[in-house]
Design an enzyme around this catalytic site. Structure first.
Site, PDB file in Angstrom:
ATOM      1  N   HIS A  21      -6.499 -20.234  12.406  1.00  9.23           N
ATOM      2  CA  HIS A  21      -7.811 -20.494  11.650  1.00  9.23           C
ATOM      3  C   HIS A  21      -8.526 -19.551  10.961  1.00  9.23           C
ATOM      4  O   HIS A  21      -9.127 -19.658   9.710  1.00  9.23           O
ATOM      5  CB  HIS A  21      -8.664 -20.893  12.813  1.00  9.23           C
ATOM      6  CG  HIS A  21     -10.146 -21.180  12.334  1.00  9.23           C
ATOM      7  ND1 HIS A  21     -10.653 -22.286  11.690  1.00  9.23           N
ATOM      8  CD2 HIS A  21     -11.398 -20.296  12.224  1.00  9.23           C
ATOM      9  CE1 HIS A  21     -11.886 -22.086  11.245  1.00  9.23           C
ATOM     10  NE2 HIS A  21     -12.522 -21.123  11.690  1.00  9.23           N
ATOM     11  N   GLN A  60     -11.153   6.920  -5.873  1.00  9.69           N
ATOM     12  CA  GLN A  60     -11.706   7.433  -4.805  1.00  9.69           C
ATOM     13  C   GLN A  60     -13.105   8.020  -4.942  1.00  9.69           C
ATOM     14  O   GLN A  60     -13.593   7.908  -6.365  1.00  9.69           O
ATOM     15  CB  GLN A  60     -10.906   8.711  -4.215  1.00  9.69           C
ATOM     16  CG  GLN A  60      -9.474   8.121  -3.236  1.00  9.69           C
ATOM     17  CD  GLN A  60      -9.680   7.296  -2.150  1.00  9.69           C
ATOM     18  OE1 GLN A  60     -10.937   7.504  -1.644  1.00  9.69           O
ATOM     19  NE2 GLN A  60      -8.888   6.719  -1.690  1.00  9.69           N
ATOM     20  N   ASP A  73      -7.822  -7.467   0.775  1.00  8.21           N
ATOM     21  CA  ASP A  73      -7.051  -7.527   2.037  1.00  8.21           C
ATOM     22  C   ASP A  73      -7.981  -7.037   3.055  1.00  8.21           C
ATOM     23  O   ASP A  73      -8.603  -6.046   3.003  1.00  8.21           O
ATOM     24  CB  ASP A  73      -5.859  -6.511   1.615  1.00  8.21           C
ATOM     25  CG  ASP A  73      -6.072  -4.962   2.160  1.00  8.21           C
ATOM     26  OD1 ASP A  73      -7.004  -4.294   1.214  1.00  8.21           O
ATOM     27  OD2 ASP A  73      -5.658  -4.392   3.320  1.00  8.21           O
ATOM     28  N   GLY A 127     -11.241   4.462  -0.473  1.00  7.26           N
ATOM     29  CA  GLY A 127     -12.326   5.236   0.244  1.00  7.26           C
ATOM     30  C   GLY A 127     -13.174   4.225   0.647  1.00  7.26           C
ATOM     31  O   GLY A 127     -14.419   4.738   0.848  1.00  7.26           O
ATOM     32  N   ASP A 147      -2.570   8.017  -2.820  1.00  2.00           N
ATOM     33  CA  ASP A 147      -4.077   8.747  -3.059  1.00  2.00           C
ATOM     34  C   ASP A 147      -4.284   9.536  -1.994  1.00  2.00           C
ATOM     35  O   ASP A 147      -3.424   9.465  -0.788  1.00  2.00           O
ATOM     36  CB  ASP A 147      -5.074   7.639  -3.425  1.00  2.00           C
ATOM     37  CG  ASP A 147      -4.975   6.726  -2.096  1.00  2.00           C
ATOM     38  OD1 ASP A 147      -4.109   6.449  -1.547  1.00  2.00           O
ATOM     39  OD2 ASP A 147      -6.286   6.252  -1.967  1.00  2.00           O
ATOM     40  N   CYS A 165     -12.829 -28.311   9.235  1.00  2.00           N
ATOM     41  CA  CYS A 165     -11.753 -27.576   9.081  1.00  2.00           C
ATOM     42  C   CYS A 165     -10.431 -28.060   8.904  1.00  2.00           C
ATOM     43  O   CYS A 165     -10.108 -28.863  10.159  1.00  2.00           O
ATOM     44  CB  CYS A 165     -11.831 -26.237   9.958  1.00  2.00           C
ATOM     45  SG  CYS A 165     -10.444 -24.981   9.492  1.00  2.00           S
ATOM     46  N   ASP A 217       0.929  -1.263  -0.066  1.00  2.00           N
ATOM     47  CA  ASP A 217      -0.131   0.096   0.004  1.00  2.00           C
ATOM     48  C   ASP A 217       0.870   1.239   0.011  1.00  2.00           C
ATOM     49  O   ASP A 217       1.869   1.065   0.388  1.00  2.00           O
ATOM     50  CB  ASP A 217      -1.017  -0.026   1.074  1.00  2.00           C
ATOM     51  CG  ASP A 217      -2.029   0.892   1.133  1.00  2.00           C
ATOM     52  OD1 ASP A 217      -2.070   1.476   0.014  1.00  2.00           O
ATOM     53  OD2 ASP A 217      -2.825   1.039   1.859  1.00  2.00           O
ATOM     54  N   SER A 218       0.223   2.361  -0.395  1.00  2.00           N
ATOM     55  CA  SER A 218       1.313   3.575  -0.790  1.00  2.00           C
ATOM     56  C   SER A 218       1.521   4.261   0.431  1.00  2.00           C
ATOM     57  O   SER A 218       2.354   5.342   0.573  1.00  2.00           O
ATOM     58  CB  SER A 218       0.645   4.335  -1.830  1.00  2.00           C
ATOM     59  OG  SER A 218      -0.770   4.832  -1.179  1.00  2.00           O
ATOM     60  N   GLY A 219       0.551   4.314   1.491  1.00  2.00           N
ATOM     61  CA  GLY A 219       0.746   5.011   2.654  1.00  2.00           C
ATOM     62  C   GLY A 219      -0.176   6.244   2.661  1.00  2.00           C
ATOM     63  O   GLY A 219      -0.449   6.799   3.756  1.00  2.00           O
ATOM     64  N   CYS A 236      -7.303 -26.493   8.954  1.00  2.00           N
ATOM     65  CA  CYS A 236      -6.297 -25.840   9.440  1.00  2.00           C
ATOM     66  C   CYS A 236      -5.518 -26.500  10.478  1.00  2.00           C
ATOM     67  O   CYS A 236      -6.088 -27.354  11.259  1.00  2.00           O
ATOM     68  CB  CYS A 236      -6.722 -24.519   9.798  1.00  2.00           C
ATOM     69  SG  CYS A 236      -7.463 -23.998  11.429  1.00  2.00           S
ATOM     70  N   CYS A 244      -7.393 -25.996  13.880  1.00  2.00           N
ATOM     71  CA  CYS A 244      -8.702 -27.175  14.011  1.00  2.00           C
ATOM     72  C   CYS A 244      -8.205 -28.757  14.077  1.00  2.00           C
ATOM     73  O   CYS A 244      -9.003 -29.584  14.798  1.00  2.00           O
ATOM     74  CB  CYS A 244      -9.612 -26.798  12.965  1.00  2.00           C
ATOM     75  SG  CYS A 244     -10.497 -25.287  13.322  1.00  2.00           S
ATOM     76  N   PHE A 270      -3.460   5.966   2.762  1.00  2.00           N
ATOM     77  CA  PHE A 270      -4.569   5.792   3.796  1.00  2.00           C
ATOM     78  C   PHE A 270      -4.065   6.138   5.323  1.00  2.00           C
ATOM     79  O   PHE A 270      -4.584   6.642   6.139  1.00  2.00           O
ATOM     80  CB  PHE A 270      -4.902   4.123   3.921  1.00  2.00           C
ATOM     81  CG  PHE A 270      -6.194   3.918   4.741  1.00  2.00           C
ATOM     82  CD1 PHE A 270      -7.282   3.872   4.531  1.00  2.00           C
ATOM     83  CD2 PHE A 270      -5.617   3.384   5.934  1.00  2.00           C
ATOM     84  CE1 PHE A 270      -8.236   3.858   5.362  1.00  2.00           C
ATOM     85  CE2 PHE A 270      -6.558   2.946   6.839  1.00  2.00           C
ATOM     86  CZ  PHE A 270      -7.772   3.125   6.942  1.00  2.00           C
TER      87      PHE A 270
END
Lengths: 380, 380
Positions: free
Chosen positions: B332, B186, B263, B213, B144, B301, B90-92, B303, B306, B94
């Site tokens: 999990h 945005q 994400d 956004g 952004d 599950c 991510d660009s930073g 994982c 579990c 946010f």
């Protein structure tokens, strides 16, 4: 239960084999500490990968949380925490005397208030053995009184008397299938008291003997004395366990004095502050010196942390409060303690332990605190 | 870079393949978040075992700690953290608008004070791309402006204008070898602004397009609108990424609306409070109801958590503040998010996604908070 395979011809180091309901443990052995049914920050796969043979659980803590009802329906501690290898449980004596608030010593145990919620509880030989029976540990410890190292002589004597009486009571309690029970010798750093306690406990024919009343705040020289005062009074054909000890160098010193078993929270406790153990001593990995150090924590170490991560990365994680940082230092430290024990066993088997001992102690720089304790002892 | 393999015939769901310098990523994809060069509480082996294809890193955080000098000598973020698969950074943008203190927006970026030590810093399109070039991420995001969801219309418009201008500047910056760059749209939940922003960004021919956004505190219905207002203006042959989203049900809703990449910090963040996700919704595992519940977190599950541990044990660990508890719930939850994406891909490939979607949404109970947001929307 214990088979003495070999005694070193230059030192008192011993090679042995403990047979328990959940498997064989080769000694000398380091036992990672899983106080609350978890070796802090580690999972069972990591423990197995680093060669863990046996772990500790704690009567006092597990009785408070999750409580015996839960462990009982889970069919014991092994199943509850998904650990199939041996477990040794401490009796709670140490915790009652160090953690619990407002305690009152009575003839058959101790009344105390829980350190968690202040509720009134009672733990004595009968209760401690009963809890350990439900936990289903492979090795249960007797309920003892463990006074602080600076307790007055009269208190040390009373503690020894109670420890002896309580050991006898523990001896009579029902056990889990195949569960072994170890006696504990108290007596501080007083040679006569240690001898007296050992001579009363040993005839009770426990499956092994622990040296308690160490790792209770005493300087290292006093701890070594406590061990030296006790070991000669323990039978050769039973395992000997130094409770709550120690650093790598201390374990080596104690092995040379005839001790077989160790448990210690240091590897995971100091990891949470970013301290890593190596064969040359411990160092704080959060220091600025390591910010661009792209070596592993320890050269030639084959632990998961050293195979995957650099000091620079772990330093970053620890400084940024990322859990992976303390996890990986816990992995490295615990692995190192276990690995050193494996090397000790190989050295005793090969008849080269005295050399191993000298080289290890020469290369290992103890902490400033321990060095200061040694200086004070020399100056006395 | 992106190959569109199939579009669902009943919904807008898409099956695709992203080719990056560190390997191929099958979409739809959930990307675990490694803000500070670590997916919280998890190690790379655990991430690989659960089927992680690509993880996130963060420009703002990594620039502060460990700092670019360290990452540069480590030869990039992959090597620094020992992660060989793709990384998106991510660009930073946010973080500058949400975490940093006292910020001043200037023509070519933002002056702000670090949330860690208050030092004065500047981040703009040039700086963000330069940092991401040194990090060596496979996919870099443009810098952004991300206003809060309740920002006034005028502020939303200014943010869109700056986001467009800064995207153009990012477009011109040097990149790492093989590094791809995604544009960001945005415009809040304003249809006209979203369209305007998309129509300015798309002709810049980025390698993929993100919807920013969102996940900025807006109720779910507004989030869905923001996505619906944007997707129609994005080209079919480029990957579409909804930033910071979402719950399992939200990801399924967004996939049905044509989104390919997600994400979200929820799996590891809520795990630290003892909240476990399942295919039927989330539940707090610390509750008394689970104290003797010896089932795994989720039936069937596969994982690591579990397969090895019960709810009763994990509840105990979480209540006793044992790190293994939050570790295993993090395992999990992250595994579940990844597994659902694998099932989504299989369903789209088999032409059964519409059925999968209906069944999933029917069985999944959203949180009380989200249900309340939906009720308010219906009542309007």
């Amino acid at each position: 239960m214990f088979e003495l395979l070999k005694t070193d011809f230059q030192t008192k180091a011993r090679l042995g084999k403990l047979t328990t309901a959940h498997g064989v443990v080769e000694t000398p052995v380091y036992m990672p500490v899983g106080t609350q049914a978890s070796v802090k920050a580690l999972d069972p796969r990591e423990l197995l990968e680093m060669g863990t043979q046996i772990i500790l659980g704690n009567t006092y803590h597990l009785n408070l949380r999750p409580g015996l009802d839960i462990i009982r329906v889970a069919n014991g501690l092994h199943k509850f925490m998904n650990w199939e290898k041996p477990i040794l449980t401490d009796s709670g004596g140490f915790q009652v005397f160090s953690l619990a608030k407002i305690r009152k010593i009575k003839p058959h145990g101790v009344e105390f208030r829980s350190h968690l919620d202040g509720s009134l509880l009672f733990l004595g030989p009968k209760e401690a053995m009963d809890i350990q029976r439900v936990l289903g540990s492979d090795i249960a410890m007797v309920f003892d009184e463990c006074p602080p190292h600076d307790a007055p002589a009269r208190e040390q004597r009373l503690a020894v008397e109670r420890t002896i009486r309580w050991a006898r009571e523990c001896r009579e309690q029902p056990r889990a299938d195949g569960q072994k029970v170890f006696g504990i010798v108290q007596g501080g750093s007083n040679a006569a008291l240690r001898e007296e306690c050992a001579k009363a406990i040993v005839p009770m024919e426990f499956d092994g003997y622990a040296i308690g009343g160490v790792s209770v705040g005493e300087p290292e020289p006093e701890m070594l004395k406590a061990i030296e005062f006790t070991v000669p009074h323990l039978p050769a054909h039973k395992a000997r366990y130094a409770m709550g000890l120690g650093t790598p160098a201390q374990m080596i010193e104690l092995i040379a004095r005839g001790v077989d078993m160790f448990d210690c929270v240091l590897p995971t406790r100091v990891a949470r502050n970013g301290t890593a153990f190596t064969r040359r001593g411990a160092f704080g990995i959060k220091g600025g010196a390591y910010k661009a150090d792209f070596r592993p924590i320890e050269d030639n170490c084959d632990c998961f942390a050293c195979k995957n991560f650099t000091r620079a990365y772990l330093r970053h994680l620890l400084n940024a409060n990322e859990i992976l940082g303390l996890r990986m230092v816990s992995v490295h430290n615990s692995h190192l303690f276990l690995k050193i024990m494996a090397e000790v066993r190989a050295a005793i088997a090969a008849g080269t332990f005295a050399e191993f001992y000298r080289e290890f102690i020469t290369n290992y720089t103890p902490s400033q605190k321990i060095l200061a304790q040694r200086r004070r002892e020399t100056e006395r």
